[in-house]
Every structure is written in structure tokens, then in C-alpha cells.
Design an enzyme around this catalytic site. Structure first.
Site, PDB file in Angstrom:
ATOM      1  N   HIS A 110       8.248   6.537   0.858  1.00 42.67           N
ATOM      2  CA  HIS A 110       8.349   5.021   1.063  1.00 42.67           C
ATOM      3  C   HIS A 110       9.725   4.367   0.746  1.00 42.67           C
ATOM      4  O   HIS A 110      10.319   4.696  -0.456  1.00 42.67           O
ATOM      5  CB  HIS A 110       7.125   4.074   0.561  1.00 42.67           C
ATOM      6  N   ASN A 116       5.843   9.244  -1.716  1.00 44.45           N
ATOM      7  CA  ASN A 116       5.694   9.585  -0.203  1.00 44.45           C
ATOM      8  C   ASN A 116       6.773   9.239   0.761  1.00 44.45           C
ATOM      9  O   ASN A 116       6.372   9.161   1.902  1.00 44.45           O
ATOM     10  CB  ASN A 116       4.183   8.907   0.079  1.00 44.45           C
ATOM     11  N   GLU A 158       5.273   1.719   3.752  1.00 42.67           N
ATOM     12  CA  GLU A 158       4.462   2.630   3.528  1.00 42.67           C
ATOM     13  C   GLU A 158       4.364   3.685   4.596  1.00 42.67           C
ATOM     14  O   GLU A 158       4.485   3.144   5.649  1.00 42.67           O
ATOM     15  CB  GLU A 158       3.123   2.597   2.901  1.00 42.67           C
ATOM     16  N   ASP A 163      11.808  -6.531  -2.391  1.00 42.39           N
ATOM     17  CA  ASP A 163      10.415  -6.658  -2.327  1.00 42.39           C
ATOM     18  C   ASP A 163       9.742  -7.472  -3.345  1.00 42.39           C
ATOM     19  O   ASP A 163      10.426  -7.632  -4.396  1.00 42.39           O
ATOM     20  CB  ASP A 163       9.673  -5.452  -2.181  1.00 42.39           C
TER      21      ASP A 163
HETATM   22  C1  F6R Z   1      11.303  -1.052  -5.471  1.00 42.03           C
HETATM   23  C2  F6R Z   1      10.912  -0.471  -4.216  1.00 42.03           C
HETATM   24  C3  F6R Z   1      10.334   0.848  -4.359  1.00 42.03           C
HETATM   25  C4  F6R Z   1      10.670   2.043  -5.186  1.00 42.03           C
HETATM   26  C5  F6R Z   1      10.214   3.258  -5.178  1.00 42.03           C
HETATM   27  C6  F6R Z   1      10.750   4.220  -6.372  1.00 42.03           C
HETATM   28  O1  F6R Z   1      11.895  -2.323  -5.405  1.00 42.03           O
HETATM   29  O2  F6R Z   1      11.180  -1.142  -3.318  1.00 42.03           O
HETATM   30  O3  F6R Z   1      10.477   1.501  -2.939  1.00 42.03           O
HETATM   31  O4  F6R Z   1      12.366   2.090  -5.119  1.00 42.03           O
HETATM   32  O5  F6R Z   1       8.666   3.097  -5.267  1.00 42.03           O
HETATM   33  O6  F6R Z   1      10.186   3.665  -7.385  1.00 42.03           O
HETATM   34  P1  F6R Z   1      10.633   4.296  -8.949  1.00 42.03           P
HETATM   35  O7  F6R Z   1      12.176   4.197  -9.035  1.00 42.03           O
HETATM   36  O8  F6R Z   1      10.005   3.543 -10.118  1.00 42.03           O
HETATM   37  O9  F6R Z   1      10.105   5.827  -8.749  1.00 42.03           O
END
Ligand code: F6R
Length: 250
Positions: free
Chosen positions: A138, A136, A143, A67
Site C-alpha cells: 500500500h 502489502n 490498500e 493521510d
Molecule cells: C503513512 C502512510 C503509509 C506508510 C506505510 C509504511 O503516511 O501513508 O502508507 O508509509 O504504511 O509504514 P512504515 O514506514 O511504518 O512501515
């Protein structure tokens, strides 16, 4: 699903890096799906260390990231392309032309998503997709929703994700409200999926994703339907799952 539970973040990072490096050693021209965020930083540091020792060679490796924020490009320290250069690409011998992310600077969501979808199609499926997990549930920027979005698409970020991501931005700086992300189909087409989670604040997400019902309200729960998923979680992130399943032997 194989589950490894480690004592802490450092051990989680080493274990996950081991799995990624095995993939690169066995198939040097692997297509790796990569993630950003705070969880993978230790993994990238470990891979860089092994590269420095001569144990890993990225010269044939191809990467596709999950992303990117809409509106941010390589010059923005908060963009995912900047992150990838900082933590991995600029520290190993990967060819810049072999690294790919959605184009956050493309203002036209339809065009940006079509372009990245076409690129993913032309490269073929990922050999291994690394995923972090949001509080959450995701994955990527998929989401909680009423449907599973399939291919690369533009999402409007939830308040909880915007709040969680504020830590990466300066005070007063706008956190982008939109992002381009691989969809569920783009993620599931990977031959192998490696999910990493660390810390108590991920414990509910890990439990709901892997031991709750499969529902778009917990996007990561779809991973239960993939036949080659490895979860590497530290004790804190796995703390609400022990009653469901014993981890695999390390
Ligand atoms: C990042 C991504 C997100 C993160 C998720 C967890 O490329 O796609 O889904 O993997 O938000 O983020 P952290 O590791 O910062 O807790």
C-alpha cells in the site's frame, strides 16, 4: 526510475533527506507531499539537524500529508497531525498555515475528502512526494483492491494494516478502522516521487511494486508508470530485487 540501495536505515534516511533538502534549497517554496509511519522518522531527524545548523530554511515550504485516521485529531498522540508536529513541524521554521493534512475530526467522509481534494487542487501539484510502502504494497492508505482509487477518499483499513499499526497504540486501545487518504491520482500528480523502504519485511513489497505487474492488488506498482521516481531502499528491503536491476551509483 533511479534506485539507491544503502547499507542500512541510517544511510537510507540520510540519502532521502539529501534529496528532500536539495528540493527545498533549489525551490524554497516547494510543495512537499509528506508521509508518516516509522520509516521517515530518521529522514525528519536529519532534516531537523540540517535546519539547526542553518543549512535548511522551511519558511516558504508548503506541505501536504498523504493521510490521516478518521476520528483522530491533533490531541491524539496516534494521529498523523500529532506525528508531523512531533517529528518535523515543531522543530523547524515552517509556517503552521503552510502545513496541511486531511481533517480526521471531520466526521463526514464525503465533506472531509472534498475539502482536502479542493485544497490539493488549489495548491497545485506537489514538487516532491515522499512515500513509505506497506508490507502489502500500500501507499498512503491505498490498500490492495480491484481498482486504483483516484482522488482523496475514505478507506476501510485492511486487517493486515490494522495489525501493523497496532504497534503505535497502547495495549487495548482501538486502532481506527477508517482513514482519509490521497488517492492514486493525487499521488501521481507529484512532479517527483521519493519512495523509502527499510528492512527485510518490506522486501516482498519492494519487489512486487517495482518489478512485478502493475496491478491495484499491489497499489505501489502504479509508480512504475510515473516518469520521475526515486527509490531509496536499504540492503534488506532491496534483497529480493538484486536479480532484476543493479542500483544507480550513489
Ligand atoms: C503513512 C502512510 C503509509 C506508510 C506505510 C509504511 O503516511 O501513508 O502508507 O508509509 O504504511 O509504514 P512504515 O514506514 O511504518 O512501515
Amino acid at each position: 526510475m533511479r534506485i539507491y540501495v544503502t547499507k542500512d536505515y541510517a544511510e537510507m534516511s540520510r540519502k532521502a533527506a539529501n534529496i528532500i533538502s536539495a528540493q527545498i534549497i533549489l525551490k524554497p517554496d516547494s510543495i512537499l507531499g509528506l508521509a508518516t509511519g516509522s520509516t521517515p522518522v530518521g529522514i525528519y531527524d536529519q532534516l531537523v539537524e540540517w535546519y539547526g545548523k542553518g543549512d535548511l530554511d522551511f519558511s516558504e515550504t508548503v506541505t501536504v500529508n498523504l493521510d490521516e485516521y478518521k476520528g483522530l485529531g491533533p490531541d491524539s498522540p496516534q494521529s498523523y497531525v500529532f506525528y508531523m508536529h512531533k517529528y518535523l513541524f515543531d522543530r523547524v521554521n515552517i509556517k503552521p498555515g503552510n502545513t496541511h493534512l486531511p481533517d480526521g475530526l471531520n466526521d463526514d467522509p464525503e465533506g472531509a475528502c472534498r475539502e482536502y481534494n479542493e485544497l490539493l487542487q488549489s495548491l497545485g501539484e506537489q514538487d516532491l512526494q515522499l512515500l513509505g510502502i506497506g508490507r502489502n504494497g500500500h501507499i498512503g492508505f491505498n490498500e490492495p483492491d480491484n481498482i486504483f482509487d483516484q482522488d482523496v477518499h475514505c478507506v476501510s483499513l485492511t486487517n493486515s494494516t490494522i495489525e501493523a499499526n497496532k504497534r503505535f497504540f497502547e495495549a487495548g486501545e482501538e486502532v481506527p478502522k477508517f482513514a482519509y487518504t490521497m488517492g492514486i491520482r493525487s499521488i501521481l500528480r507529484s512532479k517527483k516521487i521519493l519512495v523509502v523502504a527499510s528492512g527485510e519485511d518490506k522486501a516482498d513489497a519492494v519487489r512486487n511494486a517495482f518489478f512485478g505487474p502493475v496491478t491495484p492488488l499491489v497499489p505501489a506498482s502504479i509508480l512504475q508508470l510515473h516518469d520521475d521516481v526515486i527509490l531509496v531502499a536499504d540492503k534488506a528491503a532491496y534483497s529480493k530485487c538484486s536479480e532484476y536491476r543493479e542500483p544507480s551509483p550513489a
